[in-house]
Design a protein around this motif. Structure first.
Motif: not given
Ligand code: 1Q0
Length: 214
Positions: A10, A36, A42-43, A56, A60, A106, A110, A117, A122, A146, A150, A154, A162, A171, A175
């Protein structure tokens, strides 16, 4: 303890966000997107249940990378130059998605909302009790950020996913920055950099009335 070569750390992700902010408070898109990419790696390591989220995010990131490596790459060096260029050239759909459905402005919005979030998550992870549930921290952070953008389906899928998150200590260990205690210290050092990127972006978007781009 140093991270094993090739393993996720991380620290690298967070240093990318640190490197993204210049002295003049510009946000460099190269390091921002590298941060990103690392988060998505990581995800992905957390299991297939998160793949609808990482797909997604990757889509992007790819849109942004193609601008950053494309014909007008000079315009996409910083967030500020991108906003100025796309607005001046009429490349942003303001009312509804039509001629420019995938503008940089745009698309980055996103990711920007997702960064909020991450910041909350964190911070929650850092300050929570040792026996706290990661899924609860994650759900609370999501609901406070977020989720507002949504649709129900979603939100539902995200909340179910989660529940598959490992415990707080597990967790902190994956890291890969040392013991959970060391990870907590590192989060404390790193979070101001994420907050700084978030704050600069929010301010710039507010100034140009871009916070609700369709
Ligand atoms: C660790 C759990 C990760 C949880 C991530 C939370 C975000 C949930 C988002 C669910 C969105 C899913 C699908 C699509 C959504 C789209 O509709 C929306 C809008 O786009 P648009 O083109 O339809 O207008 N898209 C979004 O809102 C973008 C979502 C991007 C989410 C990116 C999450 C990346 C996560 C990384 C993991 C980090 C882990 C923690 C960090 C490390 C700590 C040990």
């Amino acid at each position: 303890m140093a991270a094993a070569a090739g393993a996720f750390s991380l620290r690298e992700v967070l240093s990318a966000f640190q490197a993204a902010v210049t002295e003049r408070r510009e946000v460099l898109l190269g390091p921002y997107l590298r941060g990103w990419r690392g988060l998505v790696r990581f995800l992905n390591s957390l299991g297939a249940i998160f793949s609808f989220i990482s797909k997604d995010a990757v889509a992007k990131i790819q849109i942004m990378e193609s601008y950053c490596g494309g014909e007008r790459q000079e315009e996409y060096r910083t967030l500020q130059s991108m906003v100025a260029y796309e607005l001046a050239s009429g490349l942003v759909d303001i009312q509804r998605r039509s001629e420019h459905p995938d503008s940089g402005c745009r698309t980055l919005l996103r990711l920007h909302r997702a960064l909020r979030w991450l910041q909350l998550f964190l911070e929650g992870l850092r300050t929570a009790q040792e026996d706290s549930k990661t899924s609860t921290i994650c759900t609370d952070s999501y609901n406070a950020s977020l989720a507002a953008y949504h649709p129900w389906v979603i939100r539902k899928a995200a909340t179910v996913a989660f529940c598959a998150l490992p415990s707080r200590n597990a967790f902190l260990e994956i890291m890969n920055v040392g013991t959970p205690e060391e990870a907590v210290v590192m989060l404390g050092d790193a979070l101001p950099h994420i907050s700084s990127v978030y704050g600069i972006t929010e301010e710039l978007y507010a100034q140009h009335k871009l916070l609700n781009l369709p």
